[in-house]
Design an enzyme around this catalytic site. Structure first.
Site, PDB file in Angstrom:
ATOM      1  N   LYS A   1       0.817  -1.229   0.000  1.00 20.61           N
ATOM      2  CA  LYS A   1       0.000   0.000   0.000  1.00 20.61           C
ATOM      3  C   LYS A   1       0.848   1.276   0.000  1.00 20.61           C
ATOM      4  CE  LYS A   1      -3.769  -2.599   2.086  1.00 20.61           C
ATOM      5  NZ  LYS A   1      -4.463  -3.057   3.283  1.00 20.61           N
TER       6      LYS A   1
ATOM      7  N   TYR B   1      -6.168  -5.648  -6.529  1.00 26.51           N
ATOM      8  CA  TYR B   1      -5.765  -5.487  -5.124  1.00 26.51           C
ATOM      9  C   TYR B   1      -5.168  -6.792  -4.573  1.00 26.51           C
ATOM     10  CZ  TYR B   1      -6.269  -5.075  -0.074  1.00 26.51           C
ATOM     11  OH  TYR B   1      -6.032  -5.093   1.275  1.00 26.51           O
TER      12      TYR B   1
ATOM     13  N   TYR C   1      -2.166   0.648  11.435  1.00 28.02           N
ATOM     14  CA  TYR C   1      -3.595   0.564  11.771  1.00 28.02           C
ATOM     15  C   TYR C   1      -3.893   1.093  13.170  1.00 28.02           C
ATOM     16  CZ  TYR C   1      -2.394  -2.827   8.250  1.00 28.02           C
ATOM     17  OH  TYR C   1      -1.829  -3.430   7.187  1.00 28.02           O
TER      18      TYR C   1
ATOM     19  N   VAL D   1       0.122  -8.325   6.769  1.00 30.41           N
ATOM     20  CA  VAL D   1      -0.196  -9.553   7.514  1.00 30.41           C
ATOM     21  C   VAL D   1       0.686 -10.741   7.114  1.00 30.41           C
ATOM     22  CG1 VAL D   1      -2.567  -8.993   8.212  1.00 30.41           C
ATOM     23  CG2 VAL D   1      -2.158 -10.115   6.003  1.00 30.41           C
TER      24      VAL D   1
HETATM   25  N1  GLN Z   1      -4.364  -8.651   1.630  1.00 32.86           N
HETATM   26  C1  GLN Z   1      -4.683  -8.406   2.995  1.00 32.86           C
HETATM   27  C2  GLN Z   1      -6.162  -8.073   3.139  1.00 32.86           C
HETATM   28  O1  GLN Z   1      -6.715  -7.496   2.241  1.00 32.86           O
HETATM   29  C3  GLN Z   1      -3.837  -7.285   3.475  1.00 32.86           C
HETATM   30  C4  GLN Z   1      -4.100  -6.921   4.913  1.00 32.86           C
HETATM   31  C5  GLN Z   1      -2.858  -6.529   5.653  1.00 32.86           C
HETATM   32  O2  GLN Z   1      -1.746  -6.856   5.294  1.00 32.86           O
HETATM   33  N2  GLN Z   1      -3.063  -5.871   6.768  1.00 32.86           N
HETATM   34  O3  GLN Z   1      -6.764  -8.373   4.125  1.00 32.86           O
END
Ligand code: GLN
Length: 327
Positions: free
Chosen positions: A91, A212, A263, A281
């Site tokens: 992102k 995405y 976050y 994640v």
């Molecule tokens: N691809 C994961 C999702 O859309 C990315 C989330 C993350 O890395 N926090 O949930």
């Protein structure tokens, strides 16, 4: 109360600031070895992401860390050359690419405030008319991807950028992770359709979602990611000396990383690490020391907010030992 003299103040400062803050340079190889040894008790603490089944198969005790200096040299430790799923670290790059192509237009469609909610939360979108709080939660990143799709295939553009910056032409989407994520994307689908109902999607939701998912499923090593993020430490200048972003835009990307990149744990991350950072994640975190270096750490076991436990601990050690924080 004793009078505070200049000399006393100097002494107090000397005693409270880490000594290495004054060092002309830090022996990164020695420092990284020490950090890797220090975080051993943290390895495996937390849990791997399992809502994307392919991510649940990764060994939670893996650990790698790389520091890319402004001249492009990279020091690393542990699994620093092992590719992992970059997930939401992507992102940072999609936001930077869209800012480079469309300037500030994207800010009409996405905010720049911390959400204080989980990265996949729907709750604020209804109250706030389908405008996501920031580009680093899933809803905001879907908007960025949608905006970037105006300029062609998002994943191909992103891959081209990452391959050039990292110098690694093998960087690819991990097809297994992409399939697994696409099969378990109902929450993201819901976020995208919800925003579409407010008129905040330009392209059909299935197309945006497919892009995405692919961008999140790119596999890269700590070394590749640290080198690819160096433009943010160089105030917008890429590894070949050309500019991706103006220095003001680069400063702003770093500011949004600091306030929103981890976050609903962004406050805790700023408190412990004191750097702009973006987690994913897959267990990766990229952090920027403006004017000095880009750091990437990877360890797959996550805390309840979705941030790597050992990764945050390692970055905490890094800034504590070097004094290289933005504060
Ligand atoms: N691809 C994961 C999702 O859309 C990315 C989330 C993350 O890395 N926090 O949930």
């Amino acid at each position: 109360m004793p009078e505070i003299t200049g000399r006393r103040f100097d002494k107090a400062v000397r005693e409270t600031v880490p000594r290495s803050r004054y060092a002309a340079s830090v022996d990164l190889a020695v420092l990284l070895d020490r950090i890797a040894a220090d975080v051993v008790p943290e390895l495996g603490n937390g849990a791997v992401a399992d809502y994307i089944p392919a991510l649940a198969r990764v060994d939670p005790r893996r650990f790698g860390m790389a520091v890319a200096s402004l001249d492009g040299t990279v020091a690393g430790v542990g699994d620093w050359q092992v590719p992992f799923s970059i997930q939401s670290v992507s992102k940072v790059f999609t936001l930077s690419l869209v800012l480079s192509l469309a300037g500030d237009e994207v800010w009409w469609r996405v905010g720049r405030e911390p959400s204080g909610d989980p990265f996949n939360s729907l709750i604020q979108l209804e109250n706030e008319g389908g405008i996501p709080r920031n580009p680093f939660i899933n809803s905001g990143a879907l908007v960025v991807t949608d905006e970037l799709a105006r300029f062609g295939d998002v994943t191909e553009r992103l891959l081209a950028f990452l391959r050039t910056e990292s110098g690694c032409s093998d960087i690819e989407v991990d097809a297994e992770v992409a399939t697994s994520e696409a099969e378990h994307a109902d929450r993201n689908r819901a976020l995208a359709y919800f925003m579409a109902s407010y008129g905040n999607m330009r392209h059909p939701v299935p197309d945006v979602l497919a892009q995405y998912v692919r961008q999140c499923s790119i596999a890269m090593s700590c070394a590749d990611l640290a080198r690819s993020a160096l433009f943010l430490a160089r105030h917008g200048v890429r590894n070949d000396g050309t500019r991706l972003l103006g220095s003001s835009a680069a400063k702003r990307v770093n500011a949004v990383m600091l306030t929103c990149g981890t976050y609903d744990a962004a406050g805790q991350f700023a408190y412990r690490v004191g750097l702009p950072g973006k987690s994913g994640v897959g267990g990766g975190i990229v952090a920027i020391v403006p004017g000095r270096c880009a750091v990437c750490v990877w360890s797959p076991a996550l805390d309840a907010r979705g941030n790597s436990v050992a990764g945050v601990a390692a970055l905490d050690h890094f800034t504590t030992e070097t004094g290289w924080s933005v504060f």
